[in-house]
Each structure stands twice: as C-alpha cells, then as structure tokens.
Design a protein around this motif. Structure first.
Motif, PDB file in Angstrom:
ATOM      1  N   LYS A 194       1.533   7.946   0.320  1.00 19.77           N
ATOM      2  CA  LYS A 194       1.931   8.018   1.726  1.00 19.77           C
ATOM      3  C   LYS A 194       3.320   8.643   1.815  1.00 19.77           C
ATOM      4  O   LYS A 194       4.118   8.497   0.887  1.00 19.77           O
TER       5      LYS A 194
ATOM      6  N   ASP B 201       0.841  -1.195   0.000  1.00 16.98           N
ATOM      7  CA  ASP B 201       0.000   0.000   0.000  1.00 16.98           C
ATOM      8  C   ASP B 201       0.880   1.251   0.000  1.00 16.98           C
ATOM      9  O   ASP B 201       1.345   1.704   1.035  1.00 16.98           O
TER      10      ASP B 201
ATOM     11  N   ASP C  47      -5.705   6.376  -0.841  1.00 20.49           N
ATOM     12  CA  ASP C  47      -5.088   5.604   0.247  1.00 20.49           C
ATOM     13  C   ASP C  47      -6.137   4.903   1.117  1.00 20.49           C
ATOM     14  O   ASP C  47      -5.806   4.068   1.945  1.00 20.49           O
ATOM     15  N   ALA C  48      -7.389   5.231   0.926  1.00 17.47           N
ATOM     16  CA  ALA C  48      -8.451   4.479   1.622  1.00 17.47           C
ATOM     17  C   ALA C  48      -8.912   3.387   0.666  1.00 17.47           C
ATOM     18  O   ALA C  48     -10.074   3.324   0.258  1.00 17.47           O
ATOM     19  N   GLU C  49      -7.948   2.523   0.291  1.00 12.59           N
ATOM     20  CA  GLU C  49      -8.177   1.518  -0.741  1.00 12.59           C
ATOM     21  C   GLU C  49      -8.717   0.205  -0.201  1.00 12.59           C
ATOM     22  O   GLU C  49      -9.380  -0.538  -0.911  1.00 12.59           O
TER      23      GLU C  49
HETATM   24 MN    MN Z   1      -4.091   2.838   2.290  1.00 13.36          MN
END
Ligand code: MN
Ligand code: BES
Ligand code: ZN
Length: 498
Positions: free
Chosen positions: A278, A271, A348-350
C-alpha cells in the motif's frame, strides 16, 4: 464512571450539570419547562429560550448558568417530535450532554430519561447508558495525563416509580454492552506493534477466563492450521515475522435454545498490503484491520455478562500481512481447506484469503447462522461512506434479522446484492478462483461473492465494516475518533433475538 437510576425530581439531583431533554411539537411549552427550574433562573431561562427561538428540535441546546452551590449548569436539549424520536435521539442527546459537561470542566451529570407515549423507559435508559459510556471512552494509555477527562457519575432520573427496577436492570445491561464495545475499541486502538496475532490470542484467553465456566478457547498455530489444509490463510502470514494464531472461542449456555451462531472476525493485525504494498497514506490506519476480530472478542465479553440462551462460536484467523523474501507473490496459487484453489493476483486482497479458511472452519461446526465482520474493501467505503456497513447475505431472513438488530442497536448497515452475474469476475485462468476481480467496479460485491464460495449455502451474513470500524473524525455526538467497536452492539441484539 458510575451510573445510577433514581426516582426523583431532576432539580433535586446533586450533580454539577442537570440535563432536561424535551420533545418538540404539541406538548412543548417554554413556560412548563422553565416552571420546573429553580426560581432564580426562570426568568433568564425563558428569555434566552425565546431569544434563540428554542422549540425542541433534535440537537438544539440551551445552556443556563445556575449560581447556586450545588449546580452549575442546566442543559435543555431538544429531541425532535415525540413521534419521530428514536433511541438514537436519546443516544445523540446524552452524547451532546457529555461533550458540554466536559467543556464546563464538570464530572457529574443528572439527566431525565425522556419517554414518549409508546416509548419504554428501560429501553431508553439502556440506549442512554451505552451511548454515555461510549462518549466517555478515551484511549489514553500512551498519554502522560490519562483519565483526566473521564466523567465521575451520571444519574438517570426516572419519572415513573414503577420503572425503577427495570431501569436499574437496563443500566446494568447497558454497562455490560458498553464494556464489550470498549474492549473492542482498545484492541483496535492498540498499535499493531503490540496488538500482534499472539497478543490477540492472549486477549482472547483473558476474556474467556474472565467470562467463566461456559466458555472455552482453542488456539491453533501454523503447523496445526497447515494440518487442517488452511493453505489460503497461512499464506497471508508468510511475509511476517509474527507467528499467526487461529482462535476458536466457544460459549455453551446452561440451557440452549438449540440455535448455534458462528461469528467470524477478520483479524489482520496490520495490513501493509504485502508485496502489493500500500502507499504510505493507505497504511496509516491499517492497525484497524483486525476490527472484525476485535468485535468478536468484545461480543464475547458481553456474552460472559448476559449469558444468553444461544450457543456461540467465535472464529478469528489472526495474521499480519507483510512483505518480505518469504511473502506470497502476485501470481502464486494456494489451496483453501475446502479444496478450492485460489490464484493470488494482489497480496493486498488478503482478508478474503484468511476468511476463506475461517468460514470453512466455522461451517464444520454446523451453525444455524454465520456472521462475518471484516474491514474488507476500500470499495465499500466509497459506496456507503465512513459510517455505514455493507451487508451481503445468501439468506433474506437472517439478513433482515441483522438489519433490524443493527437498527435497534444504533449501528448503520445497508444491504448490497450478491449479484450472480458478477461471479464470472472472480474466475481464474489457472485456478478455481482469483482473489481480485477482473473489473475495477463493484469491489465490495465481488469480495462478498468470493466469500460465498466458502459458506456452502449455510445461512450467512457478511458485514463489510471497512468504513465504520475506525473513525477518522468523530461519528455523531457519542463516538469519538479511532476504533469504534462497530458490530458488537448489533451482535448482542442479534444473539438475543436468536
Ligand atoms: Mn489489504
Ligand atoms: N484492509 C483493506 C481494506 C480497507 C481499506 C479497510 C480501507 C479499511 C479501510 C483490504 O485488505 C484491502 O486492502 N482491500 C483492497 C482490495 C483490492 C486489492 C481488491 C482494497 O480495498 O483496495
Ligand atoms: Zn486488509
């Protein structure tokens, strides 16, 4: 490591280190403890116990050097009072014993199975075996010197002859469970450069093959997932050069209890955050973002050995989250396989995007219970710290059953609410849902509420394992750094309850 269960006197065991666990309180007496030791060390042992005011408190350790040919050390380890002691006390005790044995440079150990009045020797033995195997685990594939620190043999000393057969069965069970946890830990510890979605699929294939004839595996590629309308999951893979793999493992018992459990594991093999990249520090451990999937695969390894009576489905939507010219952008809208549209405002909210389609797929199998495991939110680590899983559920009975299973298995979990009033925080202006909430607060709960949109009221438990999935420092005496395999032990306990 070899583990034996033998009816004998501890001090006649042929091991380099002899471990005597003792309870504090009423039954405690220095005289009776040293009375069991070889004559030659009694005096000095009694003297050092008195000098250190040893009373058998949990975690207290007294090491006695023995200068005879067979034994090198005796360890007296406190368990706390017999009424407060739990299986976890026995796990912590054996973890401490192994750490010290390693420090002595020894490789064989004999330990008495401590049983309080209500305790059962087989239960304690199983807990000790699991903890011992976990303590002995090392991920040293990439080290020049590997295997060097591993223990050779542990003998569990049984005091009551009637327990021998049950203890030996428990040793076998403990080894099976620990083996599954080790599988999960290896998968997590493997660098993301090798543990790709394809590698996860290959691991699943090996596990299913090894488990035997009651097991099967279906692997779906991108085209097949698109066919099923999994627009949310496949979008996460757009930025990666690694092809995604959707895995469906099935265990069909010979005689079924008519219960059907679906376990869904988040399988983001790396991720990076995607275009919502990130910072470097935040990415360092993100090979662990498939720890939920690893737990499912570790669990299936155990199912192969224990063959419980409950049908089980394992679902993993494996994918890598990367930025590129093909990656999803903040603001894009995707459609999940249950028809709901999602506005992706942060790539990033995957995890929830992959789980939306994985849960929808699981639901179609008509399970009697669904449990998902996901390294889903940093917010959960803020809320509960690094060692405790956040549990959310739409079903009190199932939630309690998972909490009880976790407690017995020695994994820490705590329930958090699916607060209806927070549902408005994930409403989108242009789609059915947005993938990040409009509030900075309560991030684990809004993630849970997002997932709830895909379970249609079926009994479901969501486990946010972002904290305990990966240990940045050792967790207690028997779990070292790195992947922990968190969740496997609880799932085994749960499936046996079902
Ligand atoms: Mn993430
Ligand atoms: N995989 C992370 C969550 C995570 C963080 C796991 C730390 C383990 C340790 C997840 O995909 C993520 O990035 N979540 C975001 C969500 C946010 C963008 C709403 C987070 O927690 O910051
Ligand atoms: Zn993630």
């Amino acid at each position: 490591m070899n583990i034996l269960g033998e009816k004998m006197d501890l001090f006649s065991a042929k091991a380099e280190v002899l471990v005597l666990p003792v309870f504090s309180g009423e039954g405690f007496s220095i005289e009776s403890i040293v009375g069991r030791m070889p004559e030659s060390v009694r005096k000095s042992a009694a003297r050092s116990m008195k000098a250190s005011e040893f009373v058998g408190k949990a975690g207290e350790v007294l090491a006695v050097d023995v200068h005879d040919a067979a034994h090198h050390h005796i360890l007296v380890i406190g368990l706390g009072s017999a009424t407060d002691a739990t299986l976890e006390s026995a796990r912590e005790m054996i973890g401490t014993a192994i750490t010290l044995t390693r420090r002595f440079g020894a490789k064989t150990l004999a330990v008495e199975i401590p049983v309080s009045e209500e305790g059962d020797a087989a239960d304690v033995a199983e807990a000790m075996v699991v903890a011992a195997q976990l303590a002995d685990y090392a991920f040293d594939t990439y080290k020049e010197k590997n295997g060097a620190k591993r223990m050779k043999e542990i003998t569990l000393v049984i005091r009551d002859g009637r327990d021998v057969l049950r203890v030996r069965k428990a040793v076998e069970r403990g080894c099976a469970i620990a083996g599954g946890v080790a599988v999960a830990r290896d998968l997590v510890n493997m660098p993301a450069q090798v543990m790709t979605p394809s590698a996860l699929a290959e691991a699943a294939e090996r596990i299913v093959k090894e488990a035997g004839k009651n097991f099967s595996l279906k692997v779906l590629d991108r085209a097949e997932c698109e066919e099923l309308g999994m627009g949310s999951y496949v979008a996460v893979g757009n930025g990666s050069d690694e092809p995604l793999k959707f895995l469906h493992l099935t265990y069909t018992p010979e005689r079924s209890s008519r219960k059907r459990l679906a376990v869904i594991g988040k399988g983001v093999t790396f991720d990076s955050g995607g275009l919502s990249l990130k910072p470097g520090d935040g990415m360092m451990t993100m090979k662990c973002d498939m720890a939920g999937a690893a737990a499912v695969l570790g669990f299936f390894t155990v199912l192969g050995q224990l063959q419980p009576r409950c049908e089980v489905h394992g679902i993993i939507a494996a994918v890598e989250n990367m930025p590129s010219g093909k990656a999803i952008r903040p603001g894009d809208v995707v459609k999940a396989s249950n028809g709901k549209t999602i506005e992706i405002l942060n790539t990033d909210a995957e995890g929830r995007l992959t789980l939306a389609d994985a849960l929808t797929y699981a639901k179609k199998l008509e399970p009697t219970a669904m449990v998902d495991l996901a390294t889903l939110t940093g917010a959960c680590v803020v809320a509960l710290g690094e060692e405790i899983t956040g549990l959310m559920s739409n079903n009190d009975e199932l939630a309690q059953s998972v909490l009880d299973s976790a407690e017995d298995a020695g994994e820490k979990m705590w329930r958090m609410p699916l607060e209806k009033r927070y549902r408005s925080l994930i409403e989108s202006d242009i789609a059915d849902l947005r993938n990040i909430p409009t509030s900075r607060y309560g991030g684990s709960l809004t993630a849970g509420l997002f997932l709830e949109e895909f379970v249609d009221g079926l009994p479901w438990v969501h486990l946010d394992i972002a904290g305990p999935a990966f240990a940045e420092k050792p967790m207690g005496s028997y779990l070292g750094k790195g992947g922990t395999g968190h969740g496997v032990r609880t799932l085994v306990e749960l499936v046996e309850r079902m």
